[in-house]
Design a protein around this motif. Structure first.
Motif, PDB file in Angstrom:
ATOM      1  N   ALA A 120     -32.365  -1.956 -23.870  1.00 55.27           N
ATOM      2  CA  ALA A 120     -32.308  -2.455 -22.571  1.00 55.27           C
ATOM      3  C   ALA A 120     -33.085  -3.922 -22.598  1.00 55.27           C
ATOM      4  CB  ALA A 120     -33.037  -1.641 -21.545  1.00 55.27           C
ATOM      5  N   VAL A 121     -34.282  -3.972 -23.384  1.00 52.90           N
ATOM      6  CA  VAL A 121     -35.074  -5.372 -23.384  1.00 52.90           C
ATOM      7  C   VAL A 121     -34.285  -6.284 -23.950  1.00 52.90           C
ATOM      8  CG1 VAL A 121     -36.899  -6.187 -24.417  1.00 52.90           C
ATOM      9  CG2 VAL A 121     -37.151  -4.015 -23.232  1.00 52.90           C
ATOM     10  N   LEU A 122     -33.427  -5.922 -25.214  1.00 56.88           N
ATOM     11  CA  LEU A 122     -32.671  -6.920 -25.874  1.00 56.88           C
ATOM     12  C   LEU A 122     -31.541  -7.561 -24.864  1.00 56.88           C
ATOM     13  CD1 LEU A 122     -31.859  -5.254 -29.431  1.00 56.88           C
ATOM     14  CD2 LEU A 122     -33.086  -7.431 -29.065  1.00 56.88           C
ATOM     15  N   ALA A 169     -43.025   1.815 -30.734  1.00 55.07           N
ATOM     16  CA  ALA A 169     -41.972   0.422 -30.662  1.00 55.07           C
ATOM     17  C   ALA A 169     -41.336   0.321 -29.403  1.00 55.07           C
ATOM     18  CB  ALA A 169     -41.089   0.837 -31.808  1.00 55.07           C
ATOM     19  N   GLY A 170     -40.934   1.524 -28.935  1.00 55.71           N
ATOM     20  CA  GLY A 170     -40.228   1.565 -27.523  1.00 55.71           C
ATOM     21  C   GLY A 170     -41.119   1.264 -26.313  1.00 55.71           C
ATOM     22  N   GLU A 171     -42.472   1.643 -26.582  1.00 55.54           N
ATOM     23  CA  GLU A 171     -43.608   1.068 -25.532  1.00 55.54           C
ATOM     24  C   GLU A 171     -43.732  -0.329 -25.666  1.00 55.54           C
ATOM     25  OE1 GLU A 171     -46.330   3.623 -26.386  1.00 55.54           O
ATOM     26  OE2 GLU A 171     -45.988   5.276 -25.279  1.00 55.54           O
ATOM     27  N   ARG A 172     -43.945  -1.258 -26.887  1.00 56.74           N
ATOM     28  CA  ARG A 172     -43.965  -2.422 -27.088  1.00 56.74           C
ATOM     29  C   ARG A 172     -42.792  -3.203 -26.554  1.00 56.74           C
ATOM     30  NH1 ARG A 172     -44.924  -1.491 -32.439  1.00 56.74           N
ATOM     31  NH2 ARG A 172     -43.718  -3.257 -33.040  1.00 56.74           N
ATOM     32  N   ILE A 176     -42.932  -6.091 -23.632  1.00 58.31           N
ATOM     33  CA  ILE A 176     -42.226  -7.311 -23.649  1.00 58.31           C
ATOM     34  C   ILE A 176     -41.195  -7.819 -22.807  1.00 58.31           C
ATOM     35  CG2 ILE A 176     -40.689  -8.887 -25.563  1.00 58.31           C
ATOM     36  CD1 ILE A 176     -42.031  -6.950 -27.838  1.00 58.31           C
ATOM     37  N   GLY A 177     -40.569  -6.745 -22.372  1.00 49.09           N
ATOM     38  CA  GLY A 177     -39.397  -6.787 -21.393  1.00 49.09           C
ATOM     39  C   GLY A 177     -40.041  -7.341 -19.890  1.00 49.09           C
ATOM     40  N   GLY A 178     -41.217  -6.496 -19.886  1.00 54.53           N
ATOM     41  CA  GLY A 178     -41.922  -6.699 -18.749  1.00 54.53           C
ATOM     42  C   GLY A 178     -42.056  -8.180 -18.549  1.00 54.53           C
ATOM     43  N   GLN A 179     -42.331  -9.064 -19.293  1.00 58.15           N
ATOM     44  CA  GLN A 179     -42.841 -10.388 -19.338  1.00 58.15           C
ATOM     45  C   GLN A 179     -41.698 -11.530 -18.960  1.00 58.15           C
ATOM     46  OE1 GLN A 179     -44.910 -11.292 -23.042  1.00 58.15           O
ATOM     47  NE2 GLN A 179     -46.538  -9.772 -22.600  1.00 58.15           N
ATOM     48  N   ILE A 180     -40.405 -10.731 -18.838  1.00 58.64           N
ATOM     49  CA  ILE A 180     -39.319 -11.700 -18.720  1.00 58.64           C
ATOM     50  C   ILE A 180     -38.850 -11.532 -17.253  1.00 58.64           C
ATOM     51  CG2 ILE A 180     -36.819 -11.895 -19.265  1.00 58.64           C
ATOM     52  CD1 ILE A 180     -37.300 -10.905 -22.062  1.00 58.64           C
ATOM     53  N   VAL A 186     -29.417 -10.590  -9.883  1.00 65.20           N
ATOM     54  CA  VAL A 186     -28.784 -10.127 -11.002  1.00 65.20           C
ATOM     55  C   VAL A 186     -29.004  -8.548 -11.108  1.00 65.20           C
ATOM     56  CG1 VAL A 186     -28.655 -10.576 -13.651  1.00 65.20           C
ATOM     57  CG2 VAL A 186     -29.180 -12.487 -12.100  1.00 65.20           C
ATOM     58  N   PRO A 187     -28.082  -8.007 -11.618  1.00 63.17           N
ATOM     59  CA  PRO A 187     -28.374  -6.583 -11.851  1.00 63.17           C
ATOM     60  C   PRO A 187     -28.971  -6.240 -12.987  1.00 63.17           C
ATOM     61  CG  PRO A 187     -25.922  -6.724 -11.301  1.00 63.17           C
ATOM     62  CD  PRO A 187     -26.655  -8.153 -11.363  1.00 63.17           C
ATOM     63  N   GLN A 188     -30.009  -5.344 -13.012  1.00 64.50           N
ATOM     64  CA  GLN A 188     -30.824  -4.963 -14.117  1.00 64.50           C
ATOM     65  C   GLN A 188     -31.070  -3.500 -14.193  1.00 64.50           C
ATOM     66  OE1 GLN A 188     -34.411  -7.634 -13.519  1.00 64.50           O
ATOM     67  NE2 GLN A 188     -33.171  -8.577 -12.416  1.00 64.50           N
ATOM     68  N   ILE A 189     -31.327  -2.906 -15.347  1.00 66.94           N
ATOM     69  CA  ILE A 189     -31.888  -1.552 -15.385  1.00 66.94           C
ATOM     70  C   ILE A 189     -33.257  -1.587 -16.002  1.00 66.94           C
ATOM     71  CG2 ILE A 189     -29.578  -0.740 -15.524  1.00 66.94           C
ATOM     72  CD1 ILE A 189     -29.983  -0.255 -18.479  1.00 66.94           C
TER      73      ILE A 189
END
Length: 474
Positions: A120-122, A169-172, A176-180, A186-189
């Motif tokens: 999801a973050v990618l 790794a998943g938590e990191r 990272i995704g939370g900073q984007i 735009v739809p997001q999950i």
């Protein structure tokens, strides 16, 4: 102003207007679909000129402009060149999905959950850095370069054989995704891992959290493709979508282990292109769905119990001779525990000291009492009493008698076993260091010796002498 001058003025105004609009194109979709239509002002202006239309406030864009916008959208992706950021995203999304599918087969819930978080973050990064998709990764600038560097470390740990490293790794990745930041349209999950279903409930909901449109294009609504069937959303909120799925569609009435599927979520939405027109676009996302076993399984708490046993024994000093000199009638002596006795934990038991003489004649000496006492030493004083003539029974020596004591700490192991159903809770009483072992319905044994647990279906809360264990759903 003549006609040609007026046309020149209108064209100049159009260039300015389009340049501003192109700069305001928001960050677009995340997921497996094409990220966005992206066009500079120049080709749009050229098309407008070729079509012979004037551009300005209140003027409807021509069919040529609409066609060009669609072509830009349809051709904005394709296969990215090797070594570019676009290729980086595509390759690692495929790798992550393959890792998740492998984890599903090996029943590694922690890796399934973390893999979906990373995927999801990618996708979120792919949407945020769409303008850099054709840039070679070695010449990326911030913030895209920093995002890639951080995700490289995450992707390396995601493949670790250690569940704790995979969970981290998943938590990191989520951090990272939370900073984007993406545009609100735009739809997001927000992938928190996997969605779990129970085999004993005939119909259950699959809820996907995220950011979704307030309204959908006419006759279109989100769909979930799962196990060869397509389900339309029955509840659509701004922050969630809910689908109802009959459990019989999984062909898993009594599973012996978690039955995994990767579902595809399709979200239609209206995209506005350079303020001239809108078209229906779709964003696609992956959702991991697992049908659980009938119960969680068994848990065994193993804790260390310390018992204290007291040991006691007598200790007698060496003989102390009575002095025969008149001016040394009073004598003080001490008994000390030696180094070995001290190292073995022995100490002098308080108020157990006494004096004995050899041989004991009541008329030849006097006990003057204890002079000092510690855990490792006791001192005593006596006085020799002499007569004019030596009696054959005169005491020749005396000793200090005392009792030693020590505590022996013996460790033992206490065990308690329970079977927990889904949603179950249990409080284990522990008296020292503990270790929790759990078996998921005959599967591999998991082991936990701290509060941090990598299994997403288990929660542990130590509280002093109590360890509380909860099973999903919490």
């Amino acid at each position: 102003m003549d006609r040609s001058t007026a046309q020149l003025f209108a064209l100049t105004a159009s260039v300015t207007l389009l340049a501003g609009c192109a700069a305001a194109i928001p960050a677009l979709q995340s997921g497996a679909a094409a990220i966005a239509a992206h066009a500079s002002a120049a080709p749009l202006v050229a098309a407008a000129g070729a079509a012979g239309v004037g551009l300005g406030v209140g003027v409807v864009a021509s069919d040529d402009i609409k066609r060009l916008a669609k072509e830009v959208r349809d051709t904005s992706y394709g296969t990215p060149s090797p070594g570019t950021l676009g290729a980086y995203f595509q390759e690692n999304q495929k790798t992550t999905v393959a890792l998740v599918e492998s984890a599903m087969k090996s029943q590694r819930d922690a890796q399934v959950a973390a893999g979906m978080q990373v995927h999801a973050v990618l996708a979120r990064g792919q949407a945020a850095f769409r303008d850099s998709r054709h840039t070679k990764v070695e010449v990326l600038t911030e913030p895209a370069a920093g995002f890639k560097s951080s995700m490289d470390a995450v992707l390396a740990d995601l493949a670790s054989p250690s569940d704790s490293a995979v969970k981290a790794a998943g938590e990191r990745a989520q951090a990272i995704g939370g900073q984007i930041r993406l545009a609100a349209t735009v739809p997001q999950i927000r992938a928190a891992g996997a969605v779990y279903l129970f085999p004993f409930l005939p119909s259950q909901s699959i809820t996907v959290r995220g950011v979704f449109p307030e309204a959908y294009p006419r006759e279109s609504q989100p769909e979930l493709a799962l196990n060869g069937k397509v389900y339309k959303a029955l509840e659509m909120q701004r922050d969630s979508l809910r689908f109802f799925v009959p459990i019989t569609d999984f062909d898993s009435s009594e599973p012996k282990e978690t039955v995994w599927r990767i579902a595809e979520l399709t979200v239609p939405w209206n995209r506005q292109v350079v303020d001239f027109t809108t078209f229906t676009d779709v964003s696609k996302f992956n959702v991991a769905v697992g049908v659980l076993t009938q119960s969680f399984g068994s848990l065994e708490m193993e804790s260390t119990v310390v018992r204290v046993r007291t040991e006691e024994r007598p200790r007698l000093s060496e003989p102390f001779a009575f002095s025969t000199e008149p001016d040394k009638a009073e004598t003080s002596r001490c008994v000390r525990l030696n180094a070995q006795e001290l190292s073995e934990g022995w100490r002098i038991r308080a108020s157990t000291g006494s004096v004995v003489s050899e041989p004991a004649l009541g008329s030849d000496w006097k006990d003057l009492g204890m002079q000092s006492e510690t855990d490792g030493e006791i001192c005593w004083k006596v006085r020799a009493l002499r007569e004019e003539t030596n009696s054959p029974g005169t005491a020749a020596s005396w000793r200090i008698s005392v009792r030693m004591i020590r505590e022996i700490r013996e460790t033992d192991t206490a065990r308690e076993s329970v079977d927990l159903a889904w949603g179950g809770k249990h409080a284990f009483k522990v008296a020292g260091p503990w270790k929790l072992r759990y078996t998921r319905n005959g599967g591999a044994v998991g082991e936990v010796a701290a509060q941090a647990v990598s299994d997403p279906l288990l929660k542990i809360q130590p509280d002093g002498s109590t360890v509380r264990v909860s099973v999903y759903p919490f």
